[in-house]
Write a protein that holds these residues in place. Structure first.
Motif, PDB file in Angstrom:
ATOM      1  N   ARG A  16      59.945  35.246  32.363  1.00 23.70           N
ATOM      2  CA  ARG A  16      59.013  35.940  33.500  1.00 23.70           C
ATOM      3  C   ARG A  16      58.289  36.727  33.394  1.00 23.70           C
ATOM      4  O   ARG A  16      57.225  36.538  34.458  1.00 23.70           O
ATOM      5  N   THR A  17      57.706  37.712  32.135  1.00 25.65           N
ATOM      6  CA  THR A  17      56.876  38.394  32.357  1.00 25.65           C
ATOM      7  C   THR A  17      55.739  37.860  32.136  1.00 25.65           C
ATOM      8  O   THR A  17      54.040  37.927  32.910  1.00 25.65           O
ATOM      9  N   VAL A  20      54.775  36.716  35.812  1.00 23.49           N
ATOM     10  CA  VAL A  20      54.550  37.764  37.077  1.00 23.49           C
ATOM     11  C   VAL A  20      52.864  38.427  36.783  1.00 23.49           C
ATOM     12  O   VAL A  20      51.886  38.550  37.456  1.00 23.49           O
ATOM     13  N   ILE A  24      49.159  38.606  38.973  1.00 24.68           N
ATOM     14  CA  ILE A  24      49.032  39.715  39.176  1.00 24.68           C
ATOM     15  C   ILE A  24      47.177  39.415  38.273  1.00 24.68           C
ATOM     16  O   ILE A  24      45.967  39.798  39.262  1.00 24.68           O
ATOM     17  N   TYR A  29      48.797  37.667  45.100  1.00 25.84           N
ATOM     18  CA  TYR A  29      50.397  38.132  45.489  1.00 25.84           C
ATOM     19  C   TYR A  29      51.476  37.632  46.094  1.00 25.84           C
ATOM     20  O   TYR A  29      51.972  38.499  46.516  1.00 25.84           O
ATOM     21  N   HIS A  33      55.567  34.303  43.492  1.00 28.94           N
ATOM     22  CA  HIS A  33      55.197  34.643  41.748  1.00 28.94           C
ATOM     23  C   HIS A  33      56.075  35.706  41.299  1.00 28.94           C
ATOM     24  O   HIS A  33      56.016  36.240  39.964  1.00 28.94           O
ATOM     25  N   HIS A  34      56.961  36.656  41.740  1.00 27.85           N
ATOM     26  CA  HIS A  34      56.984  37.706  41.016  1.00 27.85           C
ATOM     27  C   HIS A  34      58.650  38.774  42.006  1.00 27.85           C
ATOM     28  O   HIS A  34      58.670  39.210  41.747  1.00 27.85           O
ATOM     29  N   ASP A  35      59.019  37.832  43.428  1.00 28.18           N
ATOM     30  CA  ASP A  35      60.032  38.383  43.792  1.00 28.18           C
ATOM     31  C   ASP A  35      61.454  36.786  43.714  1.00 28.18           C
ATOM     32  O   ASP A  35      60.826  36.466  44.990  1.00 28.18           O
ATOM     33  N   ILE A  47      61.232  32.696  40.804  1.00 26.20           N
ATOM     34  CA  ILE A  47      59.988  32.889  41.349  1.00 26.20           C
ATOM     35  C   ILE A  47      58.974  31.981  39.974  1.00 26.20           C
ATOM     36  O   ILE A  47      60.224  30.703  39.184  1.00 26.20           O
TER      37      ILE A  47
END
Length: 145
Positions: A16-17, A20, A24, A29, A33-35, A47
């Motif tokens: 996940r890191t 994200v 970034i 955004y 890709h992050h939520d 994601i």
């Protein structure tokens, strides 16, 4: 390096890191890709990695193999199955063509990155590996220092 050479496999845990941070870092955004909640609302199970992160990982794969002086000339990739958290992307490559040049050899490398659901990325990378420079002082072995 010659046509037919196979690059060593590179396994990249898809965290996940990583997803994200890659989004970034590339200023992407988009919520998918992050939520995870919004990605799910848009029909995705979670994601997923963006193409710019994939492009960077493909470039890393090539320069890890050919060395820090290698110059990426062209990266032409196509995405397939998404990279979701918890999976592993396995990158493989094969040199398909080599052209000698004054500044070094230029190779075309076919790259495939697979995950648990299929081929995530396929493409071709053109890379130039500079000619080795002579060892400093080797041409003057008989000269006093």
């Amino acid at each position: 390096m010659k046509a037919g050479d196979v690059l060593p496999v590179l396994e990249i845990p898809v965290t996940r890191t990583l997803i994200v941070a890659g989004a970034i870092a590339s200023r992407d955004y988009q919520d998918v890709h992050h939520d995870a909640e919004l990605a799910h609302q848009k029909g995705s199970p979670d994601i997923f990695m963006n193409i710019l992160t994939t492009n960077g990982l493909v470039g890393r794969y090539i320069t890890d193999h050919f060395g820090p002086t290698a110059v990426l000339r062209k990266v032409a990739i196509r995405l397939g199955a998404p990279n979701y958290p918890g999976d592993t992307m396995v990158l493989t490559g094969e040199v398909t063509e080599v052209e000698p040049g004054a500044d070094g050899d230029t190779a075309r490398v076919r790259v495939v990155g697979k995950n648990g659901i299929g081929s995530h990325v396929t493409g071709t990378v053109t890379v130039t590996v500079p000619a080795a420079s002579p060892v400093s002082g080797a041409e003057d072995e008989g000269s006093p220092a």
